[in-house]
Scaffold this active site. Structure first.
Site, mmCIF file in Angstrom:
data_model
loop_
_atom_site.group_PDB
_atom_site.id
_atom_site.type_symbol
_atom_site.label_atom_id
_atom_site.label_comp_id
_atom_site.label_asym_id
_atom_site.label_seq_id
_atom_site.Cartn_x
_atom_site.Cartn_y
_atom_site.Cartn_z
ATOM 1 C CE LYS A 212 -3.899 -2.278 2.246
ATOM 2 N NZ LYS A 212 -4.233 -2.608 3.663
ATOM 3 C CD GLN B 167 -3.935 -4.595 6.539
ATOM 4 O OE1 GLN B 167 -3.747 -3.543 5.977
ATOM 5 N NE2 GLN B 167 -4.349 -5.758 5.928
ATOM 6 C CG ASP C 271 -10.580 -0.308 4.635
ATOM 7 O OD1 ASP C 271 -10.089 -0.747 3.709
ATOM 8 O OD2 ASP C 271 -9.778 -0.535 6.035
#
Ligand code: GUN
Length: 296
Positions: free
Chosen positions: A54, A98, A121
């Protein structure tokens, strides 16, 4: 006729190119650089790889990347304090924590502490509700990537029968909402579905997101259907480690009209869509037009 292979790697590179071009314009015209903060708690090896990828791709499209690596025994209070700091930081337009988090941390509480406008997200309860009611939201990256590939392949999805196998909050449920938003007739199937094969055979669009290696076989696919395989399963075959999807590729590809491979299908689209979401969040925060073709 063998199925068309939908090349997610090439499509993701195209999306990243579009993001990079838009980021360059933001910098030139507004002196603005989108910023993505990624928070990793602990040292799970798979998570470390994802976070590294990422960070690299964020920099490659010209955005700022802020990585926060915290010890596995970080307290909930300390993690929430970091999120509050990132929420208030004007240089940070997207925040990703995460998952999975270590067991002593409450994921729902942590995710819902993120400013919904920075929740790239799309996991915050507000974004889930906005998506479910057809309002503008941040959309989870993997389902967004699947939708982009389907729109690219078919143009309009209106009236198609879509079956999503899997009911997770990260993929199955938002995928179903997105397909409904594009006027598909949507069925969500799962491990308890009766006669799963028969349900799957009704699908013009079959999305497999169950997390079980090669569970969807060719006999479950309608001739000509488009098969999107979200699964990433590590198995051992003939003494070798192998990556396979939730779809048995060889048998499904004989029947399907189009199919995504594993690897090289949905996988690369997830980070590309994370970058697209960060760009979208930045544009919205500044009241600028959103990038075209990169949102739901
Ligand atoms: N872990 C595995 N996939 C994801 C994802 O899409 N987002 C986050 N935050 N964590 C993950």
């Amino acid at each position: 006729m063998p199925a068309t292979i939908i090349d997610g790697k090439a499509f993701a590179a195209k999306v990243r190119g579009q993001v990079a071009a838009h980021v360059a314009r933001l910098r030139e015209e507004h002196g603005l650089i989108p910023g993505l903060a990624v928070v990793l708690v602990g040292e799970d090896p798979a998570s470390q790889v994802y976070v590294r990828n990422k960070g690299t791709q964020t920099l490659e499209v010209g955005m700022n990347s802020y990585e926060h690596k915290l010890a596995v025994d970080t307290s909930e209070a300390d993690l929430l304090a970091l999120i509050a700091k990132l929420n208030a930081d004007p240089a940070v337009h997207g925040i990703l924590v995460q998952l999975p988090l270590p067991a002593h941390l409450n994921s729902d509480l942590v995710i819902n502490a993120i400013d919904p406008a920075k929740d790239v997200d799309g996991f915050h309860i507000s974004n889930v509700g906005l998506l479910g009611t057809g309002q503008k939201s941040m959309v989870p990256c993997t389902p967004l990537g699947c939708l982009m590939m389907l729109r690219d392949h078919h143009g309009s999805l209106s009236g198609m029968n879509a079956v999503v196998v899997g009911r997770s909050n990260i993929v199955g449920k938002p995928m179903a909402q997105l397909l409904l938003g594009d006027s598909c007739t949507v069925t969500i199937a799962h491990s308890r579905t009766k006669d799963l094969a028969e349900v799957c055979r009704r699908a013009d669009i079959l999305v497999a997101a169950v997390g079980r290696a090669e569970m969807i076989t060719g006999d479950m696919v309608k001739p000509g259907a488009t098969v999107i395989d979200v699964g990433i399963n590590r198995i051992e075959r003939d003494g070798k480690a192998k990556l396979v999807g939730d779809v048995e590729f060889a048998s499904a590809a004989e029947v399907a009209g189009a199919i995504t491979p594993v690897p090289g299908g949905v996988g690369p689209m997830t980070i590309a869509c994370l970058l697209a979401n960060t760009l979208t969040a930045c544009c919205r925060a500044k009241g600028l037009p959103e990038p075209e073709g990169l949102t739901a």
